[in-house]
Design a protein around this motif. Structure first.
Motif, PDB file in Angstrom:
ATOM      1  N   GLY A 136       0.836  -1.195   0.000  1.00 12.43           N
ATOM      2  CA  GLY A 136       0.000   0.000   0.000  1.00 12.43           C
ATOM      3  C   GLY A 136       0.867   1.239   0.000  1.00 12.43           C
ATOM      4  O   GLY A 136       1.710   1.407   0.883  1.00 12.43           O
ATOM      5  N   ILE A 137       0.690   2.100  -0.985  1.00  8.26           N
ATOM      6  CA  ILE A 137       1.522   3.296  -1.117  1.00  8.26           C
ATOM      7  C   ILE A 137       0.627   4.520  -1.231  1.00  8.26           C
ATOM      8  O   ILE A 137      -0.226   4.601  -2.117  1.00  8.26           O
ATOM      9  CB  ILE A 137       2.447   3.190  -2.343  1.00  8.26           C
ATOM     10  N   GLU A 204      -3.412   7.928  -4.739  1.00 10.23           N
ATOM     11  CA  GLU A 204      -2.965   9.285  -5.077  1.00 10.23           C
ATOM     12  C   GLU A 204      -1.744   9.243  -6.000  1.00 10.23           C
ATOM     13  O   GLU A 204      -0.712   9.872  -5.756  1.00 10.23           O
ATOM     14  CB  GLU A 204      -2.643  10.084  -3.800  1.00 10.23           C
ATOM     15  N   LEU A 205      -1.871   8.510  -7.087  1.00 12.77           N
ATOM     16  CA  LEU A 205      -0.749   8.311  -7.997  1.00 12.77           C
ATOM     17  C   LEU A 205      -0.306   9.616  -8.656  1.00 12.77           C
ATOM     18  O   LEU A 205       0.892   9.854  -8.849  1.00 12.77           O
ATOM     19  CB  LEU A 205      -1.148   7.289  -9.066  1.00 12.77           C
ATOM     20  N   ALA A 206      -1.248  10.480  -8.997  1.00 15.35           N
ATOM     21  CA  ALA A 206      -0.896  11.752  -9.631  1.00 15.35           C
ATOM     22  C   ALA A 206      -0.093  12.633  -8.679  1.00 15.35           C
ATOM     23  O   ALA A 206       0.845  13.325  -9.097  1.00 15.35           O
ATOM     24  CB  ALA A 206      -2.162  12.474 -10.090  1.00 15.35           C
ATOM     25  N   VAL A 243      -4.173  -1.992  -8.111  1.00 15.21           N
ATOM     26  CA  VAL A 243      -5.295  -1.053  -8.024  1.00 15.21           C
ATOM     27  C   VAL A 243      -4.715   0.330  -7.784  1.00 15.21           C
ATOM     28  O   VAL A 243      -3.892   0.521  -6.872  1.00 15.21           O
ATOM     29  CB  VAL A 243      -6.261  -1.416  -6.880  1.00 15.21           C
ATOM     30  N   LEU A 244      -5.115   1.291  -8.582  1.00 19.41           N
ATOM     31  CA  LEU A 244      -4.607   2.649  -8.404  1.00 19.41           C
ATOM     32  C   LEU A 244      -5.764   3.636  -8.353  1.00 19.41           C
ATOM     33  O   LEU A 244      -6.856   3.353  -8.839  1.00 19.41           O
ATOM     34  CB  LEU A 244      -3.638   2.998  -9.532  1.00 19.41           C
ATOM     35  N   THR A 245      -5.514   4.769  -7.734  1.00 15.96           N
ATOM     36  CA  THR A 245      -6.536   5.812  -7.701  1.00 15.96           C
ATOM     37  C   THR A 245      -6.034   7.020  -8.467  1.00 15.96           C
ATOM     38  O   THR A 245      -4.885   7.428  -8.351  1.00 15.96           O
ATOM     39  CB  THR A 245      -6.899   6.226  -6.257  1.00 15.96           C
ATOM     40  N   LEU A 246      -6.909   7.541  -9.271  1.00 13.44           N
ATOM     41  CA  LEU A 246      -6.608   8.702 -10.090  1.00 13.44           C
ATOM     42  C   LEU A 246      -7.926   9.442 -10.274  1.00 13.44           C
ATOM     43  O   LEU A 246      -8.875   8.885 -10.822  1.00 13.44           O
ATOM     44  CB  LEU A 246      -6.048   8.252 -11.445  1.00 13.44           C
ATOM     45  N   ALA A 247      -7.988  10.657  -9.788  1.00 14.00           N
ATOM     46  CA  ALA A 247      -9.224  11.431  -9.909  1.00 14.00           C
ATOM     47  C   ALA A 247      -9.546  11.645 -11.378  1.00 14.00           C
ATOM     48  O   ALA A 247      -8.662  11.621 -12.242  1.00 14.00           O
ATOM     49  CB  ALA A 247      -9.079  12.778  -9.200  1.00 14.00           C
ATOM     50  N   ASP A 285       0.706  14.536 -14.222  1.00 14.34           N
ATOM     51  CA  ASP A 285      -0.575  13.843 -14.351  1.00 14.34           C
ATOM     52  C   ASP A 285      -0.812  13.392 -15.786  1.00 14.34           C
ATOM     53  O   ASP A 285      -1.271  12.282 -16.032  1.00 14.34           O
ATOM     54  CB  ASP A 285      -1.705  14.771 -13.898  1.00 14.34           C
ATOM     55  N   GLY A 286      -0.443  14.253 -16.746  1.00 16.56           N
ATOM     56  CA  GLY A 286      -0.659  13.913 -18.145  1.00 16.56           C
ATOM     57  C   GLY A 286       0.122  12.683 -18.561  1.00 16.56           C
ATOM     58  O   GLY A 286      -0.384  11.815 -19.280  1.00 16.56           O
ATOM     59  N   GLU A 287       1.376  12.576 -18.085  1.00 10.24           N
ATOM     60  CA  GLU A 287       2.199  11.428 -18.476  1.00 10.24           C
ATOM     61  C   GLU A 287       1.687  10.147 -17.825  1.00 10.24           C
ATOM     62  O   GLU A 287       1.617   9.096 -18.463  1.00 10.24           O
ATOM     63  CB  GLU A 287       3.660  11.683 -18.090  1.00 10.24           C
TER      64      GLU A 287
END
Length: 335
Positions: A136-137, A204-206, A243-247, A285-287
């Motif tokens: 978990g990161i 919160e990957l971005a 599993v990742l989160t990205l708004a 975020d774009g990349e």
């Protein structure tokens, strides 16, 4: 009319007593993971207790069910058609953290808590406790700079993943790759992931990509390259679920400009204006988003029509659906 409402539902006792503290419903993924890892400063609450969490703390939305089916179908190896990589797309407060916490409990405890989670997942998909490794990161908090002191704190994404899977031994085994700012090659994935069942949650990957870009201009490209390799490995190897989160793009920056300025300034080591922080975050975020768009199954954990059910689970101990329907009809007739 008042009697009809009380017949239809029973509010939480603390709500009736005026002692309700909404902070008990402030979900924190890393707190739950810390609880399982035995971190001594974790305060136990409705989220760290899986029975309380599934019984009182969350509502089984269809999106949450879908995510969990995909995760555990992939982890138990029963069917390779389950997607290996999922993205939770939500507006803020849209159920992503509840979904990740549900996955955490089920990965750690598995069949031990099958009955408590029956509303969410077919027990046959669950593994026994101890069979799944959990990574978990929290992208807005994980280290991105080398730190001083005797304690080992990884400061690359790939180093952090290796450390969480196999501790210092595995971290040392991958050698310079752990600290290199260049994305690792195929050997890394074979050493770190091969033959294991691993749930990797990147929250919160971005924000993580923005912090890396601020600390090391161009760092976002290394993150993107690593994600491409990780996603490909996960797709090729049953037993790995990411599993990742990205708004959503609409919500990615509109509501968090002040927060971005703070975390980007901390990463860069100097004060950064809101305009500069937003520019760095948008590039990062774009990349990341371009990589995610290629390989990922997108799921919305909570849809608009489910929000009332979520709130009802949090505020009421009991709801008689038939009585509630009659009460609602009575109000409609009155109006």
């Amino acid at each position: 009319m008042t009697m009809s409402i009380l017949d239809a539902c029973t509010p939480r006792k603390d709500l009736l007593a005026g002692t309700f503290n909404p902070e008990i419903f402030t979900a924190n993924l890393m707190q739950v993971i810390g609880h399982y890892r035995g971190e001594t400063d974790v305060v136990e609450n409705i989220y760290t207790d899986p029975i309380a969490f599934f019984g009182e703390g969350t509502y089984p939305t269809e999106g949450m069910r879908q995510v969990l089916r995909n995760i555990f179908g992939r982890l138990n190896g029963s069917d390779a058609s389950y997607p290996a990589i999922q993205r939770l797309e939500t507006a803020f407060g849209g159920g992503k953290t509840h979904t990740l916490i549900a996955a955490t409990h089920l990965a750690y405890r598995g069949t031990e808590i099958a009955e408590a989670a029956r509303e969410l997942l077919d027990p046959e998909l669950l593994l026994d406790a101890g069979q799944t490794t959990v990574v978990g990161i929290a992208g807005d908090r994980v280290a991105i700079h080398e730190t001083k002191g005797s304690r080992l704190i990884p400061y690359t994404l790939w180093g952090e993943i290796a450390f969480q899977i196999g501790g210092e031994d595995l971290y040392r085994e991958i050698g310079p790759t752990a600290t290199s700012f260049g994305s690792p090659g195929d050997e890394y994935f074979d050493v770190v992931l091969k033959g294991r069942r691993v749930l990797i949650m990147l929250d919160e990957l971005a924000a993580y990509a923005a912090r890396v870009e601020a600390a090391r201009p161009g760092g976002r490209s290394s993150v993107a390259t690593f994600l491409m390799s990780l996603f490909q490995y996960a797709k090729d190897h049953i037993g790995i679920s990411v599993v990742l989160t990205l708004a959503s793009q609409k919500d990615a920056f509109a509501r968090q400009t002040a927060m971005l300025s703070e975390i980007v300034s901390q990463a860069k080591g100097e004060e950064v204006s809101k305009t500069e922080a937003l520019d760095i975050a948008r590039r990062a975020d774009g990349e990341v988003r371009s990589v995610v768009a290629r390989d990922v199954t997108t799921v919305t954990p909570v849809r608009g029509q489910e929000i009332s059910r979520v709130l009802a689970r949090r505020l009421f101990g009991r709801i008689d659906q038939d009585a509630a329907a009659r009460t609602a009809d009575a109000y409609m007739d009155m109006y």
